[in-house]
Motif scaffolding. Structure first.
Motif, PDB file in Angstrom:
ATOM      1  N   SER A 224       0.831  -1.209   0.000  1.00  0.00           N
ATOM      2  CA  SER A 224       0.000   0.000   0.000  1.00  0.00           C
ATOM      3  C   SER A 224       0.865   1.259   0.000  1.00  0.00           C
ATOM      4  N   GLU A 225       2.013   1.198   0.678  1.00  0.00           N
ATOM      5  CA  GLU A 225       2.945   2.331   0.659  1.00  0.00           C
ATOM      6  C   GLU A 225       3.408   2.614  -0.773  1.00  0.00           C
ATOM      7  N   GLY A 226       3.673   1.535  -1.538  1.00  0.00           N
ATOM      8  CA  GLY A 226       4.093   1.713  -2.920  1.00  0.00           C
ATOM      9  C   GLY A 226       3.033   2.413  -3.754  1.00  0.00           C
ATOM     10  N   PHE A 227       1.781   2.014  -3.586  1.00  0.00           N
ATOM     11  CA  PHE A 227       0.699   2.672  -4.320  1.00  0.00           C
ATOM     12  C   PHE A 227       0.562   4.137  -3.891  1.00  0.00           C
ATOM     13  N   SER A 228       0.759   4.407  -2.604  1.00  0.00           N
ATOM     14  CA  SER A 228       0.691   5.793  -2.116  1.00  0.00           C
ATOM     15  C   SER A 228       1.805   6.643  -2.728  1.00  0.00           C
ATOM     16  N   ILE A 229       2.999   6.060  -2.823  1.00  0.00           N
ATOM     17  CA  ILE A 229       4.125   6.771  -3.445  1.00  0.00           C
ATOM     18  C   ILE A 229       3.775   7.134  -4.888  1.00  0.00           C
ATOM     19  N   LEU A 230       3.261   6.169  -5.631  1.00  0.00           N
ATOM     20  CA  LEU A 230       2.924   6.402  -7.032  1.00  0.00           C
ATOM     21  C   LEU A 230       1.793   7.427  -7.166  1.00  0.00           C
ATOM     22  N   LYS A 231       0.812   7.339  -6.279  1.00  0.00           N
ATOM     23  CA  LYS A 231      -0.335   8.239  -6.361  1.00  0.00           C
ATOM     24  C   LYS A 231       0.055   9.679  -6.032  1.00  0.00           C
ATOM     25  N   ASN A 232       0.889   9.848  -4.994  1.00  0.00           N
ATOM     26  CA  ASN A 232       1.192  11.191  -4.508  1.00  0.00           C
ATOM     27  C   ASN A 232       2.375  11.848  -5.220  1.00  0.00           C
ATOM     28  N   PHE A 233       3.305  11.044  -5.708  1.00  0.00           N
ATOM     29  CA  PHE A 233       4.519  11.618  -6.289  1.00  0.00           C
ATOM     30  C   PHE A 233       4.775  11.186  -7.737  1.00  0.00           C
ATOM     31  N   GLY A 234       3.867  10.382  -8.291  1.00  0.00           N
ATOM     32  CA  GLY A 234       4.104   9.837  -9.617  1.00  0.00           C
ATOM     33  C   GLY A 234       4.249  10.863 -10.710  1.00  0.00           C
ATOM     34  N   ASN A 235       3.700  12.063 -10.523  1.00  0.00           N
ATOM     35  CA  ASN A 235       3.789  13.106 -11.546  1.00  0.00           C
ATOM     36  C   ASN A 235       5.093  13.887 -11.493  1.00  0.00           C
ATOM     37  N   HIS A 236       5.909  13.665 -10.478  1.00  0.00           N
ATOM     38  CA  HIS A 236       7.152  14.448 -10.358  1.00  0.00           C
ATOM     39  C   HIS A 236       8.059  14.161 -11.549  1.00  0.00           C
ATOM     40  N   VAL A 237       8.594  15.221 -12.138  1.00  0.00           N
ATOM     41  CA  VAL A 237       9.365  15.065 -13.387  1.00  0.00           C
ATOM     42  C   VAL A 237      10.635  14.250 -13.196  1.00  0.00           C
ATOM     43  N   SER A 238      11.159  14.172 -11.962  1.00  0.00           N
ATOM     44  CA  SER A 238      12.384  13.412 -11.705  1.00  0.00           C
ATOM     45  C   SER A 238      12.116  11.986 -11.258  1.00  0.00           C
ATOM     46  N   PHE A 239      10.857  11.631 -11.057  1.00  0.00           N
ATOM     47  CA  PHE A 239      10.500  10.279 -10.622  1.00  0.00           C
ATOM     48  C   PHE A 239      10.563   9.371 -11.855  1.00  0.00           C
ATOM     49  N   VAL A 240      11.720   8.761 -12.084  1.00  0.00           N
ATOM     50  CA  VAL A 240      11.955   7.964 -13.288  1.00  0.00           C
ATOM     51  C   VAL A 240      11.865   6.472 -13.000  1.00  0.00           C
ATOM     52  N   MET A 241      12.406   6.036 -11.851  1.00  0.00           N
ATOM     53  CA  MET A 241      12.517   4.612 -11.537  1.00  0.00           C
ATOM     54  C   MET A 241      11.879   4.332 -10.181  1.00  0.00           C
ATOM     55  N   MET A 242      11.613   3.033  -9.920  1.00  0.00           N
ATOM     56  CA  MET A 242      11.088   2.642  -8.611  1.00  0.00           C
ATOM     57  C   MET A 242      11.561   1.238  -8.276  1.00  0.00           C
ATOM     58  N   SER A 243      11.905   1.045  -6.980  1.00  0.00           N
ATOM     59  CA  SER A 243      12.449  -0.222  -6.494  1.00  0.00           C
ATOM     60  C   SER A 243      11.618  -0.728  -5.322  1.00  0.00           C
ATOM     61  N   LEU A 244      11.602  -2.051  -5.153  1.00  0.00           N
ATOM     62  CA  LEU A 244      10.859  -2.637  -4.029  1.00  0.00           C
ATOM     63  C   LEU A 244      11.593  -2.535  -2.699  1.00  0.00           C
ATOM     64  N   GLY A 245      12.865  -2.131  -2.712  1.00  0.00           N
ATOM     65  CA  GLY A 245      13.587  -2.000  -1.451  1.00  0.00           C
ATOM     66  C   GLY A 245      15.068  -2.196  -1.640  1.00  0.00           C
ATOM     67  N   ASN A 246      15.769  -2.315  -0.543  1.00  0.00           N
ATOM     68  CA  ASN A 246      17.225  -2.383  -0.554  1.00  0.00           C
ATOM     69  C   ASN A 246      17.715  -3.770  -0.132  1.00  0.00           C
ATOM     70  N   GLU A 247      18.499  -4.410  -1.014  1.00  0.00           N
ATOM     71  CA  GLU A 247      19.176  -5.682  -0.705  1.00  0.00           C
ATOM     72  C   GLU A 247      18.187  -6.713  -0.154  1.00  0.00           C
ATOM     73  N   LEU A 248      17.207  -7.052  -0.970  1.00  0.00           N
ATOM     74  CA  LEU A 248      16.128  -7.947  -0.555  1.00  0.00           C
ATOM     75  C   LEU A 248      16.457  -9.410  -0.863  1.00  0.00           C
ATOM     76  N   TRP A 249      15.780 -10.283  -0.141  1.00  0.00           N
ATOM     77  CA  TRP A 249      15.834 -11.724  -0.356  1.00  0.00           C
ATOM     78  C   TRP A 249      14.395 -12.245  -0.363  1.00  0.00           C
TER      79      TRP A 249
END
Length: 572
Positions: free
Chosen positions: A29-54
């Motif tokens: 849900s946090e990911g969807f919130s990020i996309l909804k609230n900041f997805g229009n930002h001109v510098s928002f080019v990439m998105m990752s599920l997290g850092n060093e995941l397993w």
């Protein structure tokens, strides 16, 4: 920008006994919130599920699919450096971000000791030839991918703390960590060296960053990099890896202009095999331009010079005739002979293209050919060169003789003494106490943890080996074939000629070149393997300078050390 979900751990599915659906629902849900609230930002080019995941590749791919269906404008990846030693590509990955493509196929220049093998900046003889294209290509039996590859968390070169920063903490947050580090140094009687430790370790760290960054710009199959970090990080035991401090202020270790010469959308570079040369030796280099601006290139002229402070030895201009639309422009090859110097000189290879405000400087060292060093002949001519504090050595000192002691490095390394540390050119990675703990917990080799050299460069021993106060590439072969001796038991006012800067946790007083009066004689100690060092032009010049000083009237130590203390730190 590449926003990530706030997660560093394992993505599980229902088959995992530790699966926590509530946690996962929250993250998604946090990911969807990020996309909804900041997805229009001109510098928002990439998105990752997290850092060093397993964890579950299936679940990661499913989450990516949901995000791409919700907002397909961005490029998505399963995470930054997932499954580190066994990376995979998922169906919904638009790009890959990691530090290696297999255990040996590295994508950056430095690693923690617990994640060996180490990188080329940490281990290889310095040159400007390294890139990662071959590692990315792999072979028919190796993991490969056609999606863009980004190198993860490159850099992480640590500097010693600047205690001047303590006064900048004027609010509720205080620099208690720096206060502890400062107290430790004071307890070791080394507080007068704090500023030099900071500046000398910092200048070496900048040089390491330069090589690390240029290696990425030389790599044509690499889509980009993530630097860790431009500023210091106060967590994880305090990682002082920035050229900016925690306040985003410059540490004044490198200017903005110099940094931009090797970290920008325009990087002019030269490829050559090494930094140290004999007089009249051939020097060959290939000049290229990495260019990511949108401005078209026309009528470029390369200006180059080989010079020192007083003389331009060679220079030239090259018209860049073929400028294609790719990001790499081949400019020219330069071939010349190094000048016929009669004394050691530091030269600068200077490159400039004024039309695009691009320039680059490389320091090179040239040594006279006629320098002759014969250790065995020196012994026959009466120079007392020994490898231990044997009874015979003690007798020489009792008789008032001068002694040059080059300790047997294997003896220094032995468990009987345990009073020296392996010689390493590169500064420590990220933060010594953090990775020391990780290595010990995993039963792996702990980091060396040193931070470069502090050199008394005005000492007469360097009359034939002029150098800076900090580590430069003329020292690489010398340090790599040495051990740094722990000198904590010597008087508090004792200072080696060449000190090795230790990290802020241990704060050992260390050095591999020092002198003292012992009994009735004078002793010069150099914990360097002469036989290996002399194989290099710079090593031969260094030994030549030592022998000249040792045989001169200038050899005059200013401190007395007892033979018992020396035996304690060097063995017998």
């Amino acid at each position: 920008m590449e926003p990530e979900l706030p997660f560093w751990g394992t993505i599980t599915d229902e088959n995992d006994e530790k699966h926590n659906q509530a946690e996962q629902d929250y993250l998604i849900s946090e990911g969807f919130s990020i996309l909804k609230n900041f997805g229009n930002h001109v510098s928002f080019v990439m998105m990752s599920l997290g850092n060093e995941l397993w964890g579950s590749q299936y679940r990661m791919n499913k989450i990516l699919s949901a995000y791409k269906e919700f907002d397909n404008r961005h490029l998505y990846t399963q995470g930054s450096n997932n499954f580190q030693f066994t990376p995979v590509i998922l169906e919904n990955d638009d790009f890959f971000c990691g530090v290696r493509l297999s255990k040996e196929r590295l994508l950056r220049g430095s690693y923690a000791m617990c994640d060996v093998p180490l990188g080329h900046v940490q281990t290889d003889m310095p040159s400007t030839m390294k890139d990662y294209d071959e590692n990315i290509s792999g072979n028919s039996n190796e993991f490969t991918t056609n999606i863009p590859i980004i190198s993860h968390e490159i850099g992480q070169y640590e500097t010693y703390p600047s205690f001047n920063e303590i006064t900048k903490y004027t609010g509720p947050l205080k620099a208690r960590n720096f206060e502890v580090f400062k107290k430790r140094l004071e307890e070791k009687g080394l507080s007068d060296l704090a500023e030099k430790y900071f500046k000398c370790s910092g200048r070496l760290a900048v040089a390491c960053y330069k090589e690390e960054l240029e290696a990425t710009f030389r790599t044509r199959k690499l889509a980009g990099f993530q630097l860790l970090d431009l500023q210091d990080f106060s967590g994880q035991g305090t990682a002082l890896v920035g050229v900016l401090d925690a306040f985003m202020d410059s540490k004044e270790l490198v200017s903005k202009e110099e940094w931009s010469n090797f970290c920008s959308d325009v990087v002019l570079m030269a490829r050559f095999d090494k930094y140290n040369y004999n007089a009249e030796e051939c020097f060959n280099t290939h000049v290229e331009l990495c260019y990511y601006k949108n401005t078209p290139l026309t009528n470029l002229m390369l200006l180059w010079e080989l010079k020192d402070n007083d003389t331009i030895y060679e220079k030239g201009t090259v018209q860049v005739s073929k400028v294609n639309k790719e990001n790499y422009i081949e400019i020219c090859d330069i071939s010349l002979k190094m000048p016929a110097v009669t004394s050691m000189k530091k030269l600068t290879l200077s490159l400039e293209i004024k039309e695009i405000n691009a320039e680059k400087n490389y320091d090179l060292w040239v040594y006279p050919k006629e320098i002759a060093v014969d250790i065995e002949r020196s012994k026959m001519e009466g120079i007392n060169i020994v490898d231990s504090l044997s009874q015979g050595t003690i007798e020489l000192l009792e008789k008032g003789q001068n002694v040059l002691l080059c300790p047997n490095l294997s003896v220094l390394e032995s468990s009987e003494i345990e009073n020296s540390i392996k010689g390493v050119y590169c500064v420590d990675f990220w933060c010594y106490p953090m990775f020391r703990f990780i290595s010990q917990s995993a039963n792996k080799e702990i980091p060396v943890g040193t931070m470069g050299l502090l050199i008394d460069n005005l000492h007469p021993i360097f009359k034939c080996f002029p150098c800076a106060e900090y580590s430069t590439y003329q020292w690489w072969s010398i340090i790599t074939n040495s051990r740094s001796i722990i000198l904590d038991d010597l008087p508090s006012n004792f200072r080696p000629i060449v000190s090795t800067i230790d990290n802020f946790e241990r704060n050992h007083k260390m050095g591999f070149l020092f002198e003292c009066n012992v009994l009735n004689g004078k002793l010069l100690v150099c914990a360097c393997d002469f036989e290996k060092t002399i194989e290099y032009a710079e090593g031969k010049q260094f030994i030549y300078s030592i022998l000249n000083y040792f045989s001169s009237k200038e050899f005059s130590p200013n401190i007395d050390i007892s033979i018992s203390k020396l035996q304690k730190i060097l063995g017998s």
